[in-house]
Design a protein around this motif. Sequence first.
Motif, PDB file in Angstrom:
ATOM      1  N   GLU A   1      43.401 -12.151 -24.282  1.00  0.00           N
ATOM      2  CA  GLU A   1      42.063 -12.515 -23.792  1.00  0.00           C
ATOM      3  C   GLU A   1      41.770 -11.820 -22.462  1.00  0.00           C
ATOM      4  O   GLU A   1      40.655 -11.330 -22.246  1.00  0.00           O
ATOM      5  CB  GLU A   1      41.938 -14.036 -23.643  1.00  0.00           C
ATOM      6  N   LEU A   2      42.740 -11.766 -21.586  1.00  0.00           N
ATOM      7  CA  LEU A   2      42.559 -11.057 -20.318  1.00  0.00           C
ATOM      8  C   LEU A   2      42.272  -9.581 -20.561  1.00  0.00           C
ATOM      9  O   LEU A   2      41.382  -8.995 -19.938  1.00  0.00           O
ATOM     10  CB  LEU A   2      43.805 -11.226 -19.441  1.00  0.00           C
ATOM     11  N   ARG A   3      42.983  -8.990 -21.493  1.00  0.00           N
ATOM     12  CA  ARG A   3      42.763  -7.579 -21.844  1.00  0.00           C
ATOM     13  C   ARG A   3      41.364  -7.392 -22.417  1.00  0.00           C
ATOM     14  O   ARG A   3      40.686  -6.420 -22.136  1.00  0.00           O
ATOM     15  CB  ARG A   3      43.829  -7.151 -22.843  1.00  0.00           C
ATOM     16  N   ARG A   4      40.900  -8.375 -23.239  1.00  0.00           N
ATOM     17  CA  ARG A   4      39.558  -8.282 -23.812  1.00  0.00           C
ATOM     18  C   ARG A   4      38.500  -8.315 -22.712  1.00  0.00           C
ATOM     19  O   ARG A   4      37.531  -7.565 -22.733  1.00  0.00           O
ATOM     20  CB  ARG A   4      39.328  -9.434 -24.795  1.00  0.00           C
ATOM     21  N   ARG A   5      38.694  -9.188 -21.723  1.00  0.00           N
ATOM     22  CA  ARG A   5      37.706  -9.332 -20.656  1.00  0.00           C
ATOM     23  C   ARG A   5      37.746  -8.208 -19.637  1.00  0.00           C
ATOM     24  O   ARG A   5      36.705  -7.786 -19.141  1.00  0.00           O
ATOM     25  CB  ARG A   5      37.923 -10.652 -19.910  1.00  0.00           C
ATOM     26  N   CYS A   6      38.943  -7.777 -19.292  1.00  0.00           N
ATOM     27  CA  CYS A   6      39.087  -6.809 -18.191  1.00  0.00           C
ATOM     28  C   CYS A   6      39.343  -5.385 -18.640  1.00  0.00           C
ATOM     29  O   CYS A   6      39.333  -4.473 -17.817  1.00  0.00           O
ATOM     30  CB  CYS A   6      40.226  -7.241 -17.267  1.00  0.00           C
ATOM     31  N   GLY A   7      39.643  -5.196 -19.909  1.00  0.00           N
ATOM     32  CA  GLY A   7      39.945  -3.856 -20.387  1.00  0.00           C
ATOM     33  C   GLY A   7      41.389  -3.475 -20.112  1.00  0.00           C
ATOM     34  O   GLY A   7      42.213  -4.287 -19.714  1.00  0.00           O
ATOM     35  N   SER A   8      41.686  -2.216 -20.287  1.00  0.00           N
ATOM     36  CA  SER A   8      43.068  -1.753 -20.180  1.00  0.00           C
ATOM     37  C   SER A   8      43.585  -1.724 -18.749  1.00  0.00           C
ATOM     38  O   SER A   8      44.766  -1.524 -18.525  1.00  0.00           O
ATOM     39  CB  SER A   8      43.209  -0.371 -20.821  1.00  0.00           C
ATOM     40  N   GLY A   9      42.725  -1.907 -17.757  1.00  0.00           N
ATOM     41  CA  GLY A   9      43.166  -1.879 -16.368  1.00  0.00           C
ATOM     42  C   GLY A   9      43.784  -3.176 -15.887  1.00  0.00           C
ATOM     43  O   GLY A   9      44.185  -3.285 -14.739  1.00  0.00           O
ATOM     44  N   CYS A  10      43.877  -4.185 -16.761  1.00  0.00           N
ATOM     45  CA  CYS A  10      44.420  -5.473 -16.323  1.00  0.00           C
ATOM     46  C   CYS A  10      45.953  -5.421 -16.319  1.00  0.00           C
ATOM     47  O   CYS A  10      46.558  -4.487 -16.837  1.00  0.00           O
ATOM     48  CB  CYS A  10      43.910  -6.592 -17.213  1.00  0.00           C
ATOM     49  N   PRO A  11      46.587  -6.424 -15.740  1.00  0.00           N
ATOM     50  CA  PRO A  11      48.046  -6.430 -15.657  1.00  0.00           C
ATOM     51  C   PRO A  11      48.714  -6.412 -17.027  1.00  0.00           C
ATOM     52  O   PRO A  11      48.099  -6.741 -18.030  1.00  0.00           O
ATOM     53  CB  PRO A  11      48.362  -7.751 -14.952  1.00  0.00           C
ATOM     54  N   VAL A  12      49.983  -6.071 -17.009  1.00  0.00           N
ATOM     55  CA  VAL A  12      50.816  -6.098 -18.207  1.00  0.00           C
ATOM     56  C   VAL A  12      51.683  -7.339 -18.129  1.00  0.00           C
ATOM     57  O   VAL A  12      52.177  -7.688 -17.060  1.00  0.00           O
ATOM     58  CB  VAL A  12      51.700  -4.829 -18.283  1.00  0.00           C
ATOM     59  N   LEU A  13      51.839  -8.035 -19.247  1.00  0.00           N
ATOM     60  CA  LEU A  13      52.719  -9.191 -19.309  1.00  0.00           C
ATOM     61  C   LEU A  13      54.108  -8.723 -19.717  1.00  0.00           C
ATOM     62  O   LEU A  13      54.280  -8.108 -20.757  1.00  0.00           O
ATOM     63  CB  LEU A  13      52.195 -10.205 -20.332  1.00  0.00           C
ATOM     64  N   ASN A  14      55.106  -8.998 -18.883  1.00  0.00           N
ATOM     65  CA  ASN A  14      56.492  -8.670 -19.192  1.00  0.00           C
ATOM     66  C   ASN A  14      57.222  -9.972 -19.478  1.00  0.00           C
ATOM     67  O   ASN A  14      57.212 -10.892 -18.663  1.00  0.00           O
ATOM     68  CB  ASN A  14      57.157  -7.946 -18.017  1.00  0.00           C
ATOM     69  N   ILE A  15      57.844 -10.035 -20.651  1.00  0.00           N
ATOM     70  CA  ILE A  15      58.557 -11.237 -21.061  1.00  0.00           C
ATOM     71  C   ILE A  15      60.049 -10.936 -21.062  1.00  0.00           C
ATOM     72  O   ILE A  15      60.493  -9.998 -21.715  1.00  0.00           O
ATOM     73  CB  ILE A  15      58.091 -11.712 -22.453  1.00  0.00           C
ATOM     74  N   TYR A  16      60.808 -11.751 -20.311  1.00  0.00           N
ATOM     75  CA  TYR A  16      62.255 -11.597 -20.216  1.00  0.00           C
ATOM     76  C   TYR A  16      62.918 -12.827 -20.812  1.00  0.00           C
ATOM     77  O   TYR A  16      62.583 -13.947 -20.455  1.00  0.00           O
ATOM     78  CB  TYR A  16      62.682 -11.459 -18.755  1.00  0.00           C
ATOM     79  N   GLY A  17      63.848 -12.627 -21.697  1.00  0.00           N
ATOM     80  CA  GLY A  17      64.568 -13.735 -22.278  1.00  0.00           C
ATOM     81  C   GLY A  17      65.004 -13.423 -23.694  1.00  0.00           C
ATOM     82  O   GLY A  17      64.774 -12.323 -24.208  1.00  0.00           O
ATOM     83  N   SER A  18      65.647 -14.374 -24.322  1.00  0.00           N
ATOM     84  CA  SER A  18      66.055 -14.226 -25.712  1.00  0.00           C
ATOM     85  C   SER A  18      65.981 -15.598 -26.360  1.00  0.00           C
ATOM     86  O   SER A  18      65.925 -16.619 -25.676  1.00  0.00           O
ATOM     87  CB  SER A  18      67.471 -13.653 -25.806  1.00  0.00           C
ATOM     88  N   GLY A  19      65.963 -15.605 -27.670  1.00  0.00           N
ATOM     89  CA  GLY A  19      65.903 -16.868 -28.401  1.00  0.00           C
ATOM     90  C   GLY A  19      65.371 -16.659 -29.795  1.00  0.00           C
ATOM     91  O   GLY A  19      65.065 -15.527 -30.197  1.00  0.00           O
ATOM     92  N   ASP A  20      65.227 -17.747 -30.523  1.00  0.00           N
ATOM     93  CA  ASP A  20      64.845 -17.647 -31.929  1.00  0.00           C
ATOM     94  C   ASP A  20      63.400 -17.177 -32.146  1.00  0.00           C
ATOM     95  O   ASP A  20      63.032 -16.832 -33.248  1.00  0.00           O
ATOM     96  CB  ASP A  20      65.089 -18.970 -32.650  1.00  0.00           C
ATOM     97  N   GLN A  21      62.593 -17.123 -31.097  1.00  0.00           N
ATOM     98  CA  GLN A  21      61.201 -16.677 -31.230  1.00  0.00           C
ATOM     99  C   GLN A  21      61.015 -15.199 -30.864  1.00  0.00           C
ATOM    100  O   GLN A  21      59.900 -14.686 -30.933  1.00  0.00           O
ATOM    101  CB  GLN A  21      60.300 -17.528 -30.328  1.00  0.00           C
ATOM    102  N   GLU A  22      62.072 -14.514 -30.479  1.00  0.00           N
ATOM    103  CA  GLU A  22      61.962 -13.140 -29.982  1.00  0.00           C
ATOM    104  C   GLU A  22      61.260 -12.204 -30.974  1.00  0.00           C
ATOM    105  O   GLU A  22      60.305 -11.512 -30.622  1.00  0.00           O
ATOM    106  CB  GLU A  22      63.347 -12.594 -29.635  1.00  0.00           C
ATOM    107  N   THR A  23      61.692 -12.187 -32.222  1.00  0.00           N
ATOM    108  CA  THR A  23      61.083 -11.311 -33.229  1.00  0.00           C
ATOM    109  C   THR A  23      59.624 -11.683 -33.463  1.00  0.00           C
ATOM    110  O   THR A  23      58.750 -10.813 -33.508  1.00  0.00           O
ATOM    111  CB  THR A  23      61.868 -11.395 -34.554  1.00  0.00           C
ATOM    112  N   HIS A  24      59.356 -12.966 -33.578  1.00  0.00           N
ATOM    113  CA  HIS A  24      57.990 -13.454 -33.796  1.00  0.00           C
ATOM    114  C   HIS A  24      57.070 -13.032 -32.644  1.00  0.00           C
ATOM    115  O   HIS A  24      55.941 -12.574 -32.868  1.00  0.00           O
ATOM    116  CB  HIS A  24      58.014 -14.974 -33.941  1.00  0.00           C
ATOM    117  N   LEU A  25      57.550 -13.160 -31.417  1.00  0.00           N
ATOM    118  CA  LEU A  25      56.734 -12.806 -30.250  1.00  0.00           C
ATOM    119  C   LEU A  25      56.459 -11.308 -30.197  1.00  0.00           C
ATOM    120  O   LEU A  25      55.351 -10.881 -29.845  1.00  0.00           O
ATOM    121  CB  LEU A  25      57.412 -13.279 -28.967  1.00  0.00           C
TER     122      LEU A  25
END
Length: 184
Positions: free
Chosen positions: A149-173
Amino acid sequence: MIAMGDLKPQGDSLMLPAERPMRVLIDQFKSFGADLIHCHTVAAASQAIPAGNRINVPCVFTSDGYEPVLAARRSGIKFATICLSRASFKDLTQGDDLHPDVYCVPNGTRTAPYERVAEMPPPYPPDLIFAGMLRRVKAADVAILAMAELRRRCGSGCPVLNIYGSGDQETHLKEIADVLDLND
């Protein structure tokens, strides 16, 4: 989205970060100009907070446990603490070990309603981080959808979300990020 699987602490405290994951995190934080590091688990905080301290980035740890916070503070790492209950807040703000940067934000606290901004702020460097176990209850998928949603509103100049971690949802995410074209 970046998944980093070796955030396991050495022991059960915030005092003993593993050097390799901490160096990787420092490089990542520097590469996208992190403004704030916010952790919700001891595993994430044990690496991310000392890394943030080394490069002078403010850190926040959301916890409802007294012992990990107390042990970390005694070890010398610096961070603000958000308590999810009044009892934890009371434990951390009374007695011999007073901590001035402790805040109570109980689960379910309402925020101010959204107000549409007439003019969007100028683009700024990426600085959004999600660190912790990738389990359904952590709702990393909500963070990814918010990023879309942030990317939709602000375009490609908005921040990047970096996700660090592991778990059973990793592939799904990763699949969600790919479908939403957030794999940068």
